[in-house]
Design a protein around this motif. Structure first.
Motif, PDB file in Angstrom:
ATOM      1  N   UNK A   1      37.149  48.382  36.215  1.00  0.00           N
ATOM      2  CA  UNK A   1      37.539  49.780  36.024  1.00  0.00           C
ATOM      3  C   UNK A   1      36.802  50.406  34.845  1.00  0.00           C
ATOM      4  N   UNK A   2      36.689  49.668  33.748  1.00  0.00           N
ATOM      5  CA  UNK A   2      35.975  50.167  32.566  1.00  0.00           C
ATOM      6  C   UNK A   2      34.503  50.387  32.915  1.00  0.00           C
ATOM      7  N   UNK A   3      33.902  49.454  33.620  1.00  0.00           N
ATOM      8  CA  UNK A   3      32.488  49.586  33.996  1.00  0.00           C
ATOM      9  C   UNK A   3      32.275  50.795  34.904  1.00  0.00           C
ATOM     10  N   UNK A   4      33.178  51.026  35.839  1.00  0.00           N
ATOM     11  CA  UNK A   4      33.060  52.176  36.737  1.00  0.00           C
ATOM     12  C   UNK A   4      33.186  53.486  35.968  1.00  0.00           C
ATOM     13  N   UNK A   5      34.140  53.542  35.064  1.00  0.00           N
ATOM     14  CA  UNK A   5      34.311  54.754  34.253  1.00  0.00           C
ATOM     15  C   UNK A   5      33.081  55.013  33.401  1.00  0.00           C
ATOM     16  N   UNK A   6      32.536  53.976  32.811  1.00  0.00           N
ATOM     17  CA  UNK A   6      31.337  54.105  31.994  1.00  0.00           C
ATOM     18  C   UNK A   6      30.166  54.597  32.836  1.00  0.00           C
ATOM     19  N   UNK A   7      30.005  54.047  34.006  1.00  0.00           N
ATOM     20  CA  UNK A   7      28.924  54.451  34.911  1.00  0.00           C
ATOM     21  C   UNK A   7      29.090  55.914  35.311  1.00  0.00           C
TER      22      UNK A   7
ATOM     23  N   UNK B   1      38.560  39.173  41.683  1.00  0.00           N
ATOM     24  CA  UNK B   1      38.674  40.628  41.560  1.00  0.00           C
ATOM     25  C   UNK B   1      39.924  41.046  40.819  1.00  0.00           C
ATOM     26  N   UNK B   2      41.036  40.399  41.135  1.00  0.00           N
ATOM     27  CA  UNK B   2      42.283  40.717  40.436  1.00  0.00           C
ATOM     28  C   UNK B   2      42.195  40.356  38.963  1.00  0.00           C
ATOM     29  N   UNK B   3      41.564  39.229  38.667  1.00  0.00           N
ATOM     30  CA  UNK B   3      41.433  38.778  37.278  1.00  0.00           C
ATOM     31  C   UNK B   3      40.543  39.719  36.459  1.00  0.00           C
ATOM     32  N   UNK B   4      39.558  40.332  37.093  1.00  0.00           N
ATOM     33  CA  UNK B   4      38.589  41.168  36.391  1.00  0.00           C
ATOM     34  C   UNK B   4      38.741  42.663  36.685  1.00  0.00           C
TER      35      UNK B   4
ATOM     36  N   UNK C   1      37.439  28.972  58.275  1.00  0.00           N
ATOM     37  CA  UNK C   1      36.902  28.152  57.178  1.00  0.00           C
ATOM     38  C   UNK C   1      36.476  28.997  55.987  1.00  0.00           C
ATOM     39  N   UNK C   2      36.310  30.311  56.195  1.00  0.00           N
ATOM     40  CA  UNK C   2      35.946  31.210  55.101  1.00  0.00           C
ATOM     41  C   UNK C   2      37.151  31.693  54.281  1.00  0.00           C
ATOM     42  N   UNK C   3      38.360  31.498  54.787  1.00  0.00           N
ATOM     43  CA  UNK C   3      39.541  32.029  54.107  1.00  0.00           C
ATOM     44  C   UNK C   3      39.683  31.580  52.653  1.00  0.00           C
ATOM     45  N   UNK C   4      39.437  30.301  52.326  1.00  0.00           N
ATOM     46  CA  UNK C   4      39.532  29.918  50.910  1.00  0.00           C
ATOM     47  C   UNK C   4      38.508  30.641  50.029  1.00  0.00           C
ATOM     48  N   UNK C   5      37.344  30.917  50.570  1.00  0.00           N
ATOM     49  CA  UNK C   5      36.309  31.619  49.803  1.00  0.00           C
ATOM     50  C   UNK C   5      36.721  33.072  49.577  1.00  0.00           C
ATOM     51  N   UNK C   6      37.247  33.704  50.607  1.00  0.00           N
ATOM     52  CA  UNK C   6      37.711  35.092  50.483  1.00  0.00           C
ATOM     53  C   UNK C   6      38.881  35.166  49.502  1.00  0.00           C
ATOM     54  N   UNK C   7      39.770  34.179  49.553  1.00  0.00           N
ATOM     55  CA  UNK C   7      40.895  34.141  48.614  1.00  0.00           C
ATOM     56  C   UNK C   7      40.402  33.999  47.174  1.00  0.00           C
ATOM     57  N   UNK C   8      39.368  33.197  46.971  1.00  0.00           N
ATOM     58  CA  UNK C   8      38.805  33.030  45.625  1.00  0.00           C
ATOM     59  C   UNK C   8      38.185  34.337  45.141  1.00  0.00           C
ATOM     60  N   UNK C   9      37.501  35.072  46.025  1.00  0.00           N
ATOM     61  CA  UNK C   9      36.938  36.375  45.649  1.00  0.00           C
ATOM     62  C   UNK C   9      38.036  37.364  45.288  1.00  0.00           C
ATOM     63  N   UNK C  10      39.116  37.337  46.057  1.00  0.00           N
ATOM     64  CA  UNK C  10      40.242  38.219  45.757  1.00  0.00           C
ATOM     65  C   UNK C  10      40.839  37.900  44.380  1.00  0.00           C
ATOM     66  N   UNK C  11      41.021  36.623  44.104  1.00  0.00           N
ATOM     67  CA  UNK C  11      41.572  36.209  42.806  1.00  0.00           C
ATOM     68  C   UNK C  11      40.648  36.635  41.669  1.00  0.00           C
TER      69      UNK C  11
END
Length: 70
Positions: free
Chosen positions: A57-63, A49-52, A37-47
């Motif tokens: 990457x910019x935030x990590x480099x800045x940090x 992450x891919x979108x952002x 039942x968690x698979x749709x939620x994990x898929x949304x998190x993956x999407x």
């Protein structure tokens, strides 16, 4: 650490653990219906992450740059 995490997921009812008494010992894990039942939620998190990914990457480099300068 992995074993601890898997045991916690088993305790929460998200995965089922099956031990097969062979040499070497075999342990299999599978998602329970509750875990599935968690698979749709994990898929949304993956999407998300891919979108952002570029912004992350910019935030990590800045940090990392700021941390080196400290």
């Amino acid at each position: 650490m992995l074993t601890q995490t898997l045991r916690g997921l088993e305790q929460d009812g998200l995965v089922a653990r099956t031990v097969t008494p062979t040499v070497p010992l075999r342990v299999d894990y599978e998602l329970t219906p509750l875990g599935h039942s968690l698979l749709p939620i994990v898929a949304a998190l993956e999407a998300w992450g891919e979108e952002h990914l570029d912004a992350i990457s910019v935030a990590r480099e800045s940090y990392d740059t700021a941390a080196r300068d400290d």
